[in-house]
Design a protein around this motif. Structure first.
Motif, PDB file in Angstrom:
ATOM      1  N   GLU A  72     -11.921  14.335  -8.317  1.00  0.00           N
ATOM      2  CA  GLU A  72     -10.792  13.785  -7.564  1.00  0.00           C
ATOM      3  C   GLU A  72     -10.845  12.265  -7.516  1.00  0.00           C
ATOM      4  N   ALA A  73     -12.067  11.712  -7.314  1.00  0.00           N
ATOM      5  CA  ALA A  73     -12.196  10.258  -7.238  1.00  0.00           C
ATOM      6  C   ALA A  73     -12.027   9.608  -8.603  1.00  0.00           C
ATOM      7  N   ALA A  98       0.835  -1.197   0.000  1.00  0.00           N
ATOM      8  CA  ALA A  98       0.000   0.000   0.000  1.00  0.00           C
ATOM      9  C   ALA A  98       0.866   1.243   0.000  1.00  0.00           C
ATOM     10  N   SER A  99       0.261   2.289  -0.476  1.00  0.00           N
ATOM     11  CA  SER A  99       0.986   3.560  -0.552  1.00  0.00           C
ATOM     12  C   SER A  99       1.329   4.056   0.828  1.00  0.00           C
ATOM     13  N   PRO A 100       2.587   4.276   1.113  1.00  0.00           N
ATOM     14  CA  PRO A 100       2.952   4.758   2.442  1.00  0.00           C
ATOM     15  C   PRO A 100       2.296   6.084   2.756  1.00  0.00           C
ATOM     16  N   SER A 101       2.114   6.897   1.738  1.00  0.00           N
ATOM     17  CA  SER A 101       1.503   8.197   1.999  1.00  0.00           C
ATOM     18  C   SER A 101       0.075   8.073   2.456  1.00  0.00           C
ATOM     19  N   ALA A 102      -0.597   7.002   2.014  1.00  0.00           N
ATOM     20  CA  ALA A 102      -1.985   6.829   2.427  1.00  0.00           C
ATOM     21  C   ALA A 102      -2.069   6.203   3.788  1.00  0.00           C
ATOM     22  N   ALA A 103      -1.074   5.431   4.152  1.00  0.00           N
ATOM     23  CA  ALA A 103      -1.139   4.712   5.416  1.00  0.00           C
ATOM     24  C   ALA A 103      -0.498   5.460   6.553  1.00  0.00           C
ATOM     25  N   ALA A 104       0.477   6.248   6.274  1.00  0.00           N
ATOM     26  CA  ALA A 104       1.210   6.904   7.352  1.00  0.00           C
ATOM     27  C   ALA A 104       0.357   7.965   7.999  1.00  0.00           C
ATOM     28  N   PRO A 105       0.517   8.147   9.319  1.00  0.00           N
ATOM     29  CA  PRO A 105      -0.230   9.192   9.996  1.00  0.00           C
ATOM     30  C   PRO A 105       0.109  10.556   9.429  1.00  0.00           C
ATOM     31  N   SER A 106      -0.903  11.371   9.310  1.00  0.00           N
ATOM     32  CA  SER A 106      -0.706  12.700   8.721  1.00  0.00           C
ATOM     33  C   SER A 106       0.012  13.606   9.696  1.00  0.00           C
ATOM     34  N   GLY A 151      -5.314  14.003  -5.555  1.00  0.00           N
ATOM     35  CA  GLY A 151      -5.266  14.316  -4.143  1.00  0.00           C
ATOM     36  C   GLY A 151      -4.727  13.147  -3.344  1.00  0.00           C
ATOM     37  N   GLN A 152      -5.378  12.852  -2.234  1.00  0.00           N
ATOM     38  CA  GLN A 152      -5.002  11.683  -1.435  1.00  0.00           C
ATOM     39  C   GLN A 152      -5.418  10.438  -2.214  1.00  0.00           C
ATOM     40  N   ALA A 153      -4.444   9.722  -2.756  1.00  0.00           N
ATOM     41  CA  ALA A 153      -4.745   8.634  -3.683  1.00  0.00           C
ATOM     42  C   ALA A 153      -5.411   7.470  -2.970  1.00  0.00           C
ATOM     43  N   CYS A 154      -6.360   6.857  -3.674  1.00  0.00           N
ATOM     44  CA  CYS A 154      -6.987   5.659  -3.118  1.00  0.00           C
ATOM     45  C   CYS A 154      -6.171   4.432  -3.521  1.00  0.00           C
TER      46      CYS A 154
END
Length: 637
Positions: A357-358, A201-209, A363-366
């Motif tokens: 976006e979807a 999974a994308s680290p950017s999506a999983a990592a805490p903001s 943006g925040q990628a799914c």
């Protein structure tokens, strides 16, 4: 001339009354009864007798000041009921009264119901990632079923309108433009991929903001308490996860994360969203029962479940329920049921930006696990803490939109109602809040029973003092009425949920006065008949005929008052009206099936002829004196 009722057979009426008693108490002991004899004979007690909390909310529509429709009020009741059930209290009751009020009753320990009446929170959030929500310490299936190649969906949509991705392959709803919208189209449905925890999974999506807002101190304190409960090893392991853990690859990790499966919904709610999503032992059973408003912040990523199976990590809420102007279940050109969405002017712009976006995965990628059947991102419709639908976006929607899927009319209507309700800003004003402790309720119960006992005792004492032998008729009638009322309370409590409250006890005490009035009317009319020279045997039926109409009229007025009061009142006043009406009806049963027949039998005894025994006073001696002319002028003539 013989009286009309001279040939009456009182045994028949008494037999009918006996049959009623037998049937009633067979229902008491055997119909839905369980437990000990005490449990079988115990009526369902109301909130004020066993303690608890009762809140009456008045629903209004903040747009035009008018009360909400019956459908909106029922939808609000269902949402509030789900919030109340989150307290985990058995026998909680949430009912609508009239066209405005919702009454919440929680027996037992007093609880704070301040938040349950807040407006329903509807959010539209992009689905970023998906995982299994089973909450068991096992890895979810890693294989994705192969497409069947059929253009038609092989599964069926759930009642909420959103099909849960499973290994059997089911059709997911899609959002498209309606014919007037001009863009987008519905792609053929195909089996969707099973959401599986992905190590890629994308680290950017999983990592805490890193830009997350500061956590309130109270929440931080609750998190520390949860950390102490699960232990430092479990907390550190969960905090280090960057994606949903694969427990089959590391069995020791399963043991470390196991304590999270024992957390209460309230404890799970204070955990960071990433931890709620990445820890596989946190399941949908815990997430669905989180307290109201646990994921209400539209600026934060949250975790929610769909159908109690799939767990989703959701983006910020960029469209809210108040942006929707209307939603309806309609038939499209292919005669399939769809949900049509209309947005307000500013809401349409927000919706267009979200669909863009979807659709383009900007943006925040799914993640790949969150994509729909056609490889496009999905948008979850979140009502309070749960997802009611997660349609795939089929295009940039600039006009009216449609949610399509394998909907039945009921499914589409349900989803449209949920969306429409979220768009209607229904608010609740608290009209009444009552906290009753168990001790106070027991004290009130004793006081109520004591008042009823004193009232009945005074009536009986007066009856024996004034009517003597006839007082036994009054005594037996009151006993029979009390037994009928008690049996009816037990049966009604099981069958329709009627609860005995202090107001109900007050209504039964008031009914004693109505019963006493019917005795006085009957007996005084009997005295008048005897004074006119008739024998007791003939006086009883004639007195009954002349008193019956008055007794029925008096009870009918009381019953009508009880019905009107029940219809127009709310809260505990309804219990008073119901108990008063019930006691009045049963008193009429005793009057016709016991009082008159037993008086007919007494009239045939010698004791009835004695004024000292019968209580008829000077009425009987007058029969031994010379008969006086009934018309005074006849004597002068």
């Amino acid at each position: 001339m013989a009286p009309p009722q001279g040939q009456m057979r009182p045994g028949r009426q008494l037999a009918v009354l006996g049959f009623i008693f037998v049937v009633l108490y067979l229902l008491v002991f055997f119909a839905g009864a369980s437990g000990s004899l005490k449990d079988r004979l115990e009526p369902k007690l109301g909130l004020d007798l066993i303690g608890g909390t009762r809140v009456t909310l008045e629903a209004t529509n903040s747009v035009d000041g008018k009360p909400p429709t019956a459908q909106n009020l029922e939808e609000a009741r269902q949402i509030i009921e789900s919030r109340v059930n989150a307290f985990g209290v058995a026998e909680a009751e949430v009912v609508t009264e009239g066209n405005r009020n919702i009454v919440i009753s929680l027996p037992g320990e007093n609880r704070d119901l301040t938040d349950v009446g807040s407006a329903a929170e509807l959010r539209f959030r992009k689905v970023l990632k998906a995982a299994s929500g089973s909450g068991v310490a096992e890895a979810p299936p890693a294989a994705t079923p192969a497409p069947t190649g059929s253009a038609a969906p092989t599964g069926s949509a759930t009642p909420s309108g959103g099909a849960t991705p499973t290994s059997t392959g089911s059709a997911s709803p899609k959002v498209t433009s309606s014919p007037s919208g001009g863009q987008g189209g519905m792609a053929p449905a195909s089996p969707s991929a099973t959401p599986t925890p992905s190590a890629t999974a994308s680290p950017s999506a999983a990592a805490p903001s890193a830009s997350a807002e500061p956590v309130p101190a109270s929440i931080e304190e609750q998190r520390k308490a949860v950390e102490q409960k699960v232990g430092a090893p479990a907390w550190q392991a969960a905090n280090g996860l960057q994606a949903p853990a694969d427990l089959t690859a590391d069995p020791s990790l399963a043991d470390k994360l196991k304590p999270f499966g024992t957390l209460s919904p309230q404890e799970v709610a204070v955990l960071p969203a990433q931890m709620q999503f990445n820890v596989p032992t946190i399941g949908c059973a815990q997430l669905d029962q989180r307290p109201p408003a646990s994921i209400s912040d539209p600026k934060q990523q949250v975790v929610s479940c769909e159908d109690g199976v799939s767990k989703y990590l959701l983006d910020q809420a960029k469209v809210e329920g108040t942006d929707v102007s209307d939603a309806d279940a309609v038939l499209d050109q292919t005669n399939a049921w769809v949900v049509s969405l209309d947005f307000k002017s500013d809401g349409q712009e927000k919706w267009t930006n979200l669909t863009r976006e979807a659709f383009n995965n900007e943006g925040q990628a799914c993640d790949a696990t969150a994509l729909g059947q056609d490889g496009k991102c999905r948008v979850a419709v979140v009502l309070d803490n749960k997802i009611v639908s997660s349609p795939e976006i089929q295009g940039v929607l600039t006009g009216n939109s449609q949610i399509t899927g394998t909907f039945t009319q009921k499914d589409a209507s349900t989803l449209a109602g949920q969306l429409r309700y979220g768009a209607l800003p229904v608010t609740f004003e608290q009209q009444e809040a009552q906290n009753v402790t168990a001790t106070l309720g027991a004290s009130h119960l004793r006081a109520g029973l004591l008042a009823a006992g004193i009232g009945m005792l005074l009536v009986i004492i007066y009856a024996f003092f004034y009517y003597r032998l006839l007082g036994s008729v009054i005594f037996l009638s009151l006993i029979l009425s009390a037994l009928l009322v008690f049996g009816a309370l037990v049966v009604l409590g099981r069958q329709i949920g009627f609860t005995l409250t202090l107001a109900g006890i007050a209504g039964m005490i008031v009914s004693l006065g109505v019963a006493a009035d019917s005795f006085v009317i009957y007996f005084e009319r009997l005295k008048d008949e005897i004074r006119e020279g008739r024998s007791p045997r003939s006086a009883v039926p004639r007195a009954w005929i002349r008193a019956r109409r008055t007794i029925i009229s008096a009870n009918a007025i009381t019953l009508l008052s009880a019905v009107v009061l029940y219809v127009v009142s709310v809260g505990t006043v309804k219990g008073f009206a119901f108990a008063l009406g019930l006691a009045t009806v049963l008193d009429l049963v005793v009057v016709f099936l016991f009082r008159h027949p037993i008086m007919t039998m007494f009239a045939r005894t010698r004791a009835f002829l004695s004024p000292r025994v019968s209580g008829l006073g000077r009425a009987l001696p007058a029969r031994n004196q010379p008969t006086q002319p009934r018309n005074p002028r006849a004597k002068e003539a």
